[in-house]
Every structure is written in structure tokens, then in C-alpha cells.
Scaffold this motif. Structure first.
Motif, PDB file in Angstrom:
ATOM      1  N   SER A  98       0.841  -1.193   0.000  1.00  0.00           N
ATOM      2  CA  SER A  98       0.000   0.000   0.000  1.00  0.00           C
ATOM      3  C   SER A  98       0.879   1.248   0.000  1.00  0.00           C
ATOM      4  N   TYR A  99       0.465   2.267  -0.764  1.00  0.00           N
ATOM      5  CA  TYR A  99       1.137   3.558  -0.765  1.00  0.00           C
ATOM      6  C   TYR A  99       0.162   4.615  -0.268  1.00  0.00           C
ATOM      7  N   GLY A 100       0.613   5.435   0.670  1.00  0.00           N
ATOM      8  CA  GLY A 100      -0.161   6.609   1.038  1.00  0.00           C
ATOM      9  C   GLY A 100       0.052   7.716   0.012  1.00  0.00           C
ATOM     10  N   ASP A 101      -0.565   8.877   0.237  1.00  0.00           N
ATOM     11  CA  ASP A 101      -0.440   9.985  -0.720  1.00  0.00           C
ATOM     12  C   ASP A 101       0.605  11.013  -0.309  1.00  0.00           C
ATOM     13  N   ASP A 102       1.412  10.679   0.727  1.00  0.00           N
ATOM     14  CA  ASP A 102       2.423  11.633   1.191  1.00  0.00           C
ATOM     15  C   ASP A 102       3.830  11.064   1.115  1.00  0.00           C
ATOM     16  N   GLY A 103       4.046  10.081   0.222  1.00  0.00           N
ATOM     17  CA  GLY A 103       5.385   9.567  -0.006  1.00  0.00           C
ATOM     18  C   GLY A 103       5.807   8.430   0.894  1.00  0.00           C
ATOM     19  N   ILE A 104       4.869   7.822   1.617  1.00  0.00           N
ATOM     20  CA  ILE A 104       5.190   6.708   2.523  1.00  0.00           C
ATOM     21  C   ILE A 104       4.300   5.519   2.179  1.00  0.00           C
ATOM     22  N   GLY A 105       4.903   4.335   2.167  1.00  0.00           N
ATOM     23  CA  GLY A 105       4.161   3.119   1.858  1.00  0.00           C
ATOM     24  C   GLY A 105       4.463   2.010   2.846  1.00  0.00           C
ATOM     25  N   LEU A 106       3.789   0.874   2.658  1.00  0.00           N
ATOM     26  CA  LEU A 106       3.950  -0.271   3.561  1.00  0.00           C
ATOM     27  C   LEU A 106       3.772  -1.562   2.776  1.00  0.00           C
ATOM     28  N   THR A 107       4.736  -2.466   2.935  1.00  0.00           N
ATOM     29  CA  THR A 107       4.602  -3.825   2.420  1.00  0.00           C
ATOM     30  C   THR A 107       4.354  -4.759   3.594  1.00  0.00           C
ATOM     31  N   SER A 108       3.230  -5.471   3.562  1.00  0.00           N
ATOM     32  CA  SER A 108       2.827  -6.380   4.636  1.00  0.00           C
ATOM     33  C   SER A 108       2.771  -7.796   4.088  1.00  0.00           C
ATOM     34  N   THR A 109       3.336  -8.749   4.808  1.00  0.00           N
ATOM     35  CA  THR A 109       3.487 -10.101   4.292  1.00  0.00           C
ATOM     36  C   THR A 109       3.192 -11.137   5.360  1.00  0.00           C
ATOM     37  N   VAL A 110       2.394 -12.135   5.007  1.00  0.00           N
ATOM     38  CA  VAL A 110       2.281 -13.344   5.823  1.00  0.00           C
ATOM     39  C   VAL A 110       3.320 -14.329   5.304  1.00  0.00           C
ATOM     40  N   GLU A 154       6.633 -24.731   3.758  1.00  0.00           N
ATOM     41  CA  GLU A 154       5.800 -25.733   3.099  1.00  0.00           C
ATOM     42  C   GLU A 154       4.780 -26.389   4.027  1.00  0.00           C
ATOM     43  N   HIS A 155       4.879 -26.123   5.337  1.00  0.00           N
ATOM     44  CA  HIS A 155       3.912 -26.664   6.298  1.00  0.00           C
ATOM     45  C   HIS A 155       2.774 -25.687   6.594  1.00  0.00           C
ATOM     46  N   GLY A 156       2.911 -24.429   6.145  1.00  0.00           N
ATOM     47  CA  GLY A 156       1.873 -23.443   6.398  1.00  0.00           C
ATOM     48  C   GLY A 156       2.453 -22.128   6.868  1.00  0.00           C
ATOM     49  N   PRO A 157       1.605 -21.198   7.308  1.00  0.00           N
ATOM     50  CA  PRO A 157       2.086 -19.894   7.786  1.00  0.00           C
ATOM     51  C   PRO A 157       2.879 -20.019   9.082  1.00  0.00           C
ATOM     52  N   PHE A 158       3.883 -19.154   9.239  1.00  0.00           N
ATOM     53  CA  PHE A 158       4.666 -19.189  10.480  1.00  0.00           C
ATOM     54  C   PHE A 158       4.880 -17.805  11.084  1.00  0.00           C
ATOM     55  N   GLY A 159       4.473 -16.726  10.398  1.00  0.00           N
ATOM     56  CA  GLY A 159       4.690 -15.405  10.967  1.00  0.00           C
ATOM     57  C   GLY A 159       4.339 -14.308   9.989  1.00  0.00           C
ATOM     58  N   ARG A 160       4.755 -13.092  10.318  1.00  0.00           N
ATOM     59  CA  ARG A 160       4.436 -11.921   9.498  1.00  0.00           C
ATOM     60  C   ARG A 160       5.639 -10.999   9.409  1.00  0.00           C
ATOM     61  N   ALA A 161       5.678 -10.229   8.314  1.00  0.00           N
ATOM     62  CA  ALA A 161       6.739  -9.247   8.111  1.00  0.00           C
ATOM     63  C   ALA A 161       6.127  -7.927   7.674  1.00  0.00           C
ATOM     64  N   GLU A 162       6.748  -6.831   8.081  1.00  0.00           N
ATOM     65  CA  GLU A 162       6.332  -5.488   7.687  1.00  0.00           C
ATOM     66  C   GLU A 162       7.559  -4.701   7.244  1.00  0.00           C
ATOM     67  N   GLN A 163       7.376  -3.879   6.212  1.00  0.00           N
ATOM     68  CA  GLN A 163       8.446  -3.016   5.709  1.00  0.00           C
ATOM     69  C   GLN A 163       7.859  -1.637   5.413  1.00  0.00           C
ATOM     70  N   ILE A 164       8.380  -0.605   6.080  1.00  0.00           N
ATOM     71  CA  ILE A 164       7.944   0.750   5.785  1.00  0.00           C
ATOM     72  C   ILE A 164       8.769   1.261   4.602  1.00  0.00           C
ATOM     73  N   LEU A 165       8.117   2.003   3.692  1.00  0.00           N
ATOM     74  CA  LEU A 165       8.736   2.391   2.428  1.00  0.00           C
ATOM     75  C   LEU A 165       8.816   3.903   2.291  1.00  0.00           C
ATOM     76  N   THR A 166       9.836   4.372   1.616  1.00  0.00           N
ATOM     77  CA  THR A 166       9.883   5.749   1.159  1.00  0.00           C
ATOM     78  C   THR A 166       9.598   5.731  -0.340  1.00  0.00           C
ATOM     79  N   VAL A 167       8.465   6.323  -0.741  1.00  0.00           N
ATOM     80  CA  VAL A 167       7.982   6.265  -2.113  1.00  0.00           C
ATOM     81  C   VAL A 167       8.277   7.603  -2.778  1.00  0.00           C
ATOM     82  N   ARG A 168       9.117   7.562  -3.820  1.00  0.00           N
ATOM     83  CA  ARG A 168       9.501   8.815  -4.476  1.00  0.00           C
ATOM     84  C   ARG A 168       9.800   8.556  -5.957  1.00  0.00           C
ATOM     85  N   SER A 169       9.588   9.577  -6.781  1.00  0.00           N
ATOM     86  CA  SER A 169       9.869   9.442  -8.209  1.00  0.00           C
ATOM     87  C   SER A 169      11.354   9.480  -8.457  1.00  0.00           C
ATOM     88  N   ARG A 170      11.782   8.791  -9.489  1.00  0.00           N
ATOM     89  CA  ARG A 170      13.209   8.712  -9.808  1.00  0.00           C
ATOM     90  C   ARG A 170      13.648   9.974 -10.556  1.00  0.00           C
TER      91      ARG A 170
END
Length: 272
Positions: free
Chosen positions: A240-252, A256-272
Motif C-alpha cells: 500500500s502507498y499513502g499519498d504523502d510519499g510513505i508506503g507499507l509492504t505487509s506479508t504473511v 511448506e507446512h503453512g504460515p509461520f509469521g508476518r513481516a512489515e516493511q515501511i517504504l519511502t515512495v519517491r519518483s526517480r
């Protein structure tokens, strides 16, 4: 690229069947397989987090405890080549411990990692997991991620995606034929943690490239209610990206046995 930088990369990015060569006493040299996607002269965060986990696991280990949470704060460029990891006890305890590992290169801090170790016990009478299972790697389609992302690390992994994969949302499985360290003694936990950061590039809202957008993560936070096993890491990703240059990647996170946890990454979203 300058002549000197080209020479440095020739020395740093040697081929091998491992991500890192151990130089002893917490010192390492990165191989070509760690090369990042944003800059040719930096390491990708994925294997870097794996080697930090490797060092955290080796620090004053206890058979009655396991790592339940890992946090990685990225202080700046993760330089390719030689670096050092120093580890210390932050908060000792009988049932919980907080330990820390710092990666430094060229006189600067690259990453600070912290791990909560928690005493283990039998909670099978109340065990239950709410995260849903996802299609396994055998039910997914091989994907050439190098079409979108450059770098030695991206070329080092095998990726498969589930049907319905789209921008901002997707399920992917990945594995690598390469050992985390040349000694080939890394645990499955450290080896799999060394793949988790890939989540940020698995289902991006915008494809990377010149004239588009950048969305590097500033951190990686991992919580595990079960210790993973096996060679495959599953990523059920939403970005997900907000409208002020910050985003978030969220992951379960899955093995091979199933889910074991979660991860989060905060992002800086900017044009190149």
C-alpha cells in the motif's frame, strides 16, 4: 561508473556457491550474489538480514529459548565488500532476552538488528493459527523476476507466483541454491530470513525502472509464532502507498507446512 569502482566491484563480486565469505571474528566479505537491485555497489537487504540473524543465533545461545521477533533498521547504504558484525546483550533475562547485532562497513553503520529471544514451553493445548494457507510452490508458476529487477541477488533466487498475481497483491514462493555462508553451517531460520526482504519487490504497485518510482524499505520487522523449516519461503504480500510519499509492504510468511509469521516493511515512495 568510475574505473576505481569497477575495479572494486571486480574484487568484491566474485562468483561462489555462497552469499558471504567468513573472514573470522565477525568479519565477512559479500559475494556477487548479494548485489542489490537499487545500486550495483550495495548489498541487497535480504541476504544482509540473513547474515545478521546467523550472528544473532550464535550469540550466547540457549537451548530453552528461540527467536520470536527480529527487527532490522537500515541506517544507509549497505556497502558491498568487507564488513563486520558486532553483537551484544541488551536485556538479559530468565524468560526473555533482547540481543543486538550491528553491521558496519567503511566506518559507518549499515544495519542494526535486534532479536527478542523467548523461553519455550508446551502450549499445544491452546495452539491455533488464524493466517490462511496459500497454494504451495508446486501449484505456482515460474516467474523471471530479472525482467523487472537487476542485481546479483535477484539472479540468485528461483521465484514462482500463484494465479491472480497483480500489482500490489500477490503470493510467491522462492528459494535459492546458494548457502548463506561459505561454511555452510547456517540454520534454516537464518537462511530463510535471508530471503524475506524480497517481499518488497514481489508485487509492487509500480514496476521499477528509469522514469518511474522508487520504493525502498527503511526497515524489516519479522514476528514468528512458529520456527520455519525447509528450503521454500512463501510470501503472501500486499503493498500500500499513502499519498504523502510513505508506503507499507505487509506479508504473511509461509514454509511448506503453512504460515509461520508476518513481516512489515515501511517504504519511502519517491519518483526517480
Amino acid at each position: 561508473m568510475t574505473h576505481q569502482l569497477t575495479e572494486d566491484l571486480d574484487k568484491i563480486l566474485a562468483n561462489g556457491d555462497f552469499y558471504f565469505e567468513s573472514l573470522g571474528d565477525g568479519k565477512y566479505r559479500s559475494s556477487w550474489h548479494t548485489q542489490g537491485a537499487w545500486n550495483a555497489h550495495e548489498q541487497h537487504m535480504a541476504p544482509a538480514s540473513g547474515i545478521l540473524t546467523y550472528e544473532l543465533e550464535k550469540f550466547q545461545p540457549r537451548d530453552d529459548m528461540r527467536i520470536a521477533r527480529l527487527s532490522f533498521e537500515i541506517h544507509g547504504l549497505i556497502h558491498a565488500g568487507e564488513f563486520e558484525v558486532t553483537t551484544r546483550m541488551v536485556r538479559p533475562g530468565r524468560t526473555i532476552e533482547l540481543i543486538e547485532a550491528e553491521m558496519t562497513a567503511k566506518g559507518r553503520t549499515s544495519i542494526v538488528a535486534r532479536a527478542w529471544r523467548v523461553i519455550t514451553g508446551d502450549s499445544s493445548a491452546v495452539a491455533g493459527i488464524e493466517d490462511a494457507k496459500v497454494p504451495g510452490p508446486e501449484d505456482c508458476i515460474p516467474e523471471d523476476i530479472t525482467r523487472f529487477w537487476p542485481g546479483g541477488y535477484i539472479r540468485s533466487i528461483e521465484l514462482r507466483v500463484a494465479p491472480g498475481h497483480r500489482a500490489g497483491r500477490g503470493i510467491a514462493w522462492l528459494r535459492t541454491p546458494y548457502s548463506l555462508v561459505d561454511a555452510k553451517d547456517a540454520s534454516r531460520l537464518a537462511s530463510l530470513i535471508g530471503l524475506v526482504d524480497t517481499a518488497n519487490g514481489v508485487a509492487p504497485r509500480v514496476q521499477p525502472g528509469d522514469g518511474t518510482w522508487m520504493f525502498p524499505n527503511l526497515d524489516l520487522q519479522i514476528h514468528m509464532y512458529r520456527i520455519p523449516s525447509g528450503e521454500w519461503l512463501g510470501l503472501d504480500v500486499q503493498q500500500s502507498y499513502g499519498d504523502d510519499g510513505i508506503g507499507l509492504t505487509s506479508t504473511v510468511l509461509h514454509d511448506e507446512h503453512g504460515p509461520f509469521g508476518r513481516a512489515e516493511q515501511i517504504l519511502t515512495v519517491r519518483s526517480r
